[in-house]
Design an enzyme around this catalytic site. Structure first.
Site, PDB file in Angstrom:
ATOM      1  N   CYS A 187     -10.576  -1.401   3.460  1.00 33.09           N
ATOM      2  CA  CYS A 187     -10.843  -0.409   4.506  1.00 33.09           C
ATOM      3  C   CYS A 187     -12.025  -0.784   5.379  1.00 33.09           C
ATOM      4  O   CYS A 187     -12.311  -0.102   6.362  1.00 33.09           O
ATOM      5  CB  CYS A 187     -11.046   0.965   3.870  1.00 33.09           C
ATOM      6  SG  CYS A 187      -9.500   1.706   3.296  1.00 33.09           S
ATOM      7  N   THR A 219      -8.430  16.761  13.877  1.00 33.83           N
ATOM      8  CA  THR A 219      -9.698  16.625  13.150  1.00 33.83           C
ATOM      9  C   THR A 219      -9.747  15.328  12.345  1.00 33.83           C
ATOM     10  O   THR A 219     -10.467  15.244  11.352  1.00 33.83           O
ATOM     11  CB  THR A 219      -9.916  17.823  12.207  1.00 33.83           C
ATOM     12  OG1 THR A 219      -8.841  17.897  11.251  1.00 33.83           O
ATOM     13  CG2 THR A 219      -9.993  19.118  12.988  1.00 33.83           C
ATOM     14  N   ASP A 243      -6.277  13.206   7.032  1.00 30.88           N
ATOM     15  CA  ASP A 243      -5.788  12.054   6.289  1.00 30.88           C
ATOM     16  C   ASP A 243      -4.319  11.738   6.540  1.00 30.88           C
ATOM     17  O   ASP A 243      -3.892  10.600   6.373  1.00 30.88           O
ATOM     18  CB  ASP A 243      -6.006  12.285   4.786  1.00 30.88           C
ATOM     19  CG  ASP A 243      -7.475  12.436   4.461  1.00 30.88           C
ATOM     20  OD1 ASP A 243      -8.226  11.474   4.684  1.00 30.88           O
ATOM     21  OD2 ASP A 243      -7.876  13.517   4.010  1.00 30.88           O
ATOM     22  N   ASP A 269      -1.075   3.199   5.832  1.00 31.53           N
ATOM     23  CA  ASP A 269      -2.343   2.480   5.670  1.00 31.53           C
ATOM     24  C   ASP A 269      -2.041   1.043   5.263  1.00 31.53           C
ATOM     25  O   ASP A 269      -1.178   0.804   4.423  1.00 31.53           O
ATOM     26  CB  ASP A 269      -3.207   3.148   4.606  1.00 31.53           C
ATOM     27  CG  ASP A 269      -4.695   3.019   4.927  1.00 31.53           C
ATOM     28  OD1 ASP A 269      -5.128   1.881   5.220  1.00 31.53           O
ATOM     29  OD2 ASP A 269      -5.416   4.025   4.876  1.00 31.53           O
ATOM     30  N   GLY A 316      11.058  -1.171   4.451  1.00 29.48           N
ATOM     31  CA  GLY A 316       9.810  -1.634   5.033  1.00 29.48           C
ATOM     32  C   GLY A 316      10.045  -2.559   6.201  1.00 29.48           C
ATOM     33  O   GLY A 316      11.141  -2.610   6.775  1.00 29.48           O
ATOM     34  N   HIS A 317       9.001  -3.307   6.551  1.00 26.12           N
ATOM     35  CA  HIS A 317       9.089  -4.228   7.681  1.00 26.12           C
ATOM     36  C   HIS A 317       8.161  -5.407   7.415  1.00 26.12           C
ATOM     37  O   HIS A 317       7.071  -5.244   6.847  1.00 26.12           O
ATOM     38  CB  HIS A 317       8.677  -3.526   8.975  1.00 26.12           C
ATOM     39  CG  HIS A 317       8.848  -4.371  10.204  1.00 26.12           C
ATOM     40  ND1 HIS A 317      10.083  -4.793  10.651  1.00 26.12           N
ATOM     41  CD2 HIS A 317       7.944  -4.884  11.070  1.00 26.12           C
ATOM     42  CE1 HIS A 317       9.928  -5.518  11.741  1.00 26.12           C
ATOM     43  NE2 HIS A 317       8.640  -5.591  12.012  1.00 26.12           N
TER      44      HIS A 317
END
Length: 351
Positions: free
Chosen positions: A17, A48, A51, A68, A139-140
């Site tokens: 992160c 705001t 998440d 993410d 997915g990719h």
């Protein structure tokens, strides 16, 4: 002679992160996004910096959607996959939701990394999703210069049980679920300054799913939740403060730290992201005059797959800690309180 594959972390300019765009730059990029039309079913959007997005499906179900992904924070491919997947699923738990499935996002330098290495990254993500009881349903993939892995994570939550990052109230207490220091450890790891025990502590915290989230959302005394990730404890605490129009006070001596990270921070093992974080939001924080630079680095240290930060009524602290304990979070503890709005959105106390 067979060539040795490169270290995963050597292929990325930043890891975990800590790769996030600095909060000040991100706010500038997104400043006009709130002008987009918002349907009434969208219970949580970007207002705001919460998440995950939450979309109401019916009276008893809302869809939690998030994504993410990042570059390697460790060199072991299986551990990298585990950390990335755990981090991605955390945002669903932080909203009070339960994951139902995931999609993999994969970008790999195909001509640089052996296929077995890439396969192990994916296996690490699959192991975490298996532990969470969900499938990776698709997915990719792309051929990229730097290795990238993460998930699109989808979950479900009752519309009345959604826990936002903007509902803290004066008088609330703050509880943190995991200790800080992942960014410090990642910086030290790149310089071979972390021993086997330190690495094990890092993996233990970054691969622990934030499963208390849904049970915490069942408690009426829990008003707000978020997870502490790339903007550090200070950055995500500020999001709580801004969203609620309050001031958060954190008692620094009570904040849990991963064993050994204080000494590493004092030795100068800090990430560039920590400094960028503090440069972006430091003007909103009231720090004690004698607050050392190493403590500031820990306060803004980017956490990869960090803990839940919970704002709850004072009489609910014991119940919140009991939920964390039931899920095996031995380091969870109360670290501060929510106050009426003051001159600074975040106040750090040392006495």
């Amino acid at each position: 002679m067979e060539s040795v594959p490169p270290r995963l972390t050597s292929l990325s300019h930043g890891g975990g992160c800590g790769c996030k765009i600095a909060p000040g730059i991100l706010a500038d990029i997104l400043r006009d996004s709130s002008r987009l039309p918002v349907p009434p079913e969208l219970l949580v959007g970007i207002e705001t910096a919460d998440d995950a997005a939450v979309y109401k499906l019916n009276d008893t179900q809302a869809l939690v959607a998030t994504t993410d992904f990042f570059m390697p924070i460790v060199d072991d491919p299986f551990d990298f996959g585990r950390i990335a997947a755990t981090n991605a699923l955390s945002d669903v738990y932080a909203m009070g939701g339960r994951p139902i499935m995931a999609l993999a996002l994969v970008g790999m330098p195909i001509n640089v990394l052996p296929r077995d290495t890439i396969r192990r990254i994916l296996e690490g993500g699959e192991a975490v999703c298996r532990a969470a009881g969900i499938p990776i349903a698709g997915g990719h993939t792309i051929d990229s210069v730097e290795p990238i892995y993460g998930l699109v994570a989808l979950g479900l939550v009752h519309p009345d049980k959604v826990r936002r990052n903007a509902a803290a109230r004066p008088g609330d207490r703050l509880v943190l679920g995991k200790p800080l220091g992942v960014g410090i450890l990642s910086a030290a790891l790149k310089k071979d300054a972390v021993d086997a025990a330190g690495y094990a502590r890092m993996i233990e915290t970054t691969t622990r799913l934030n499963t208390p989230g849904p049970d915490l959302a069942e408690l009426t005394g829990v008003h707000a939740m978020t997870d502490v990730t790339g903007f550090g404890l200070a950055g995500h605490a500020l999001e709580l403060a801004r969203g609620a129009g309050c001031t958060l006070a954190i008692d620094w001596a009570r904040v849990p730290l991963i064993e050994g990270v204080r000494e590493l921070a004092e030795g100068g093992f800090v990430t560039g992201a920590s400094g960028r974080n503090m440069a972006a939001y430091g003007h909103e924080i009231a720090l004690p005059e004698d607050f050392p630079a190493s403590a500031q680095a820990l306060l803004s240290d980017p956490q990869t797959s960090g803990g839940l930060l919970v704002s709850c009524r004072a009489d609910s602290v014991d119940a919140v800690l009991a939920v964390f304990a039931r899920h095996g979070f031995a380091n969870a503890c109360e670290i501060g309180e929510v106050l009426p709005a003051g001159p600074a959105a975040l106040h750090i106390r040392t006495r």
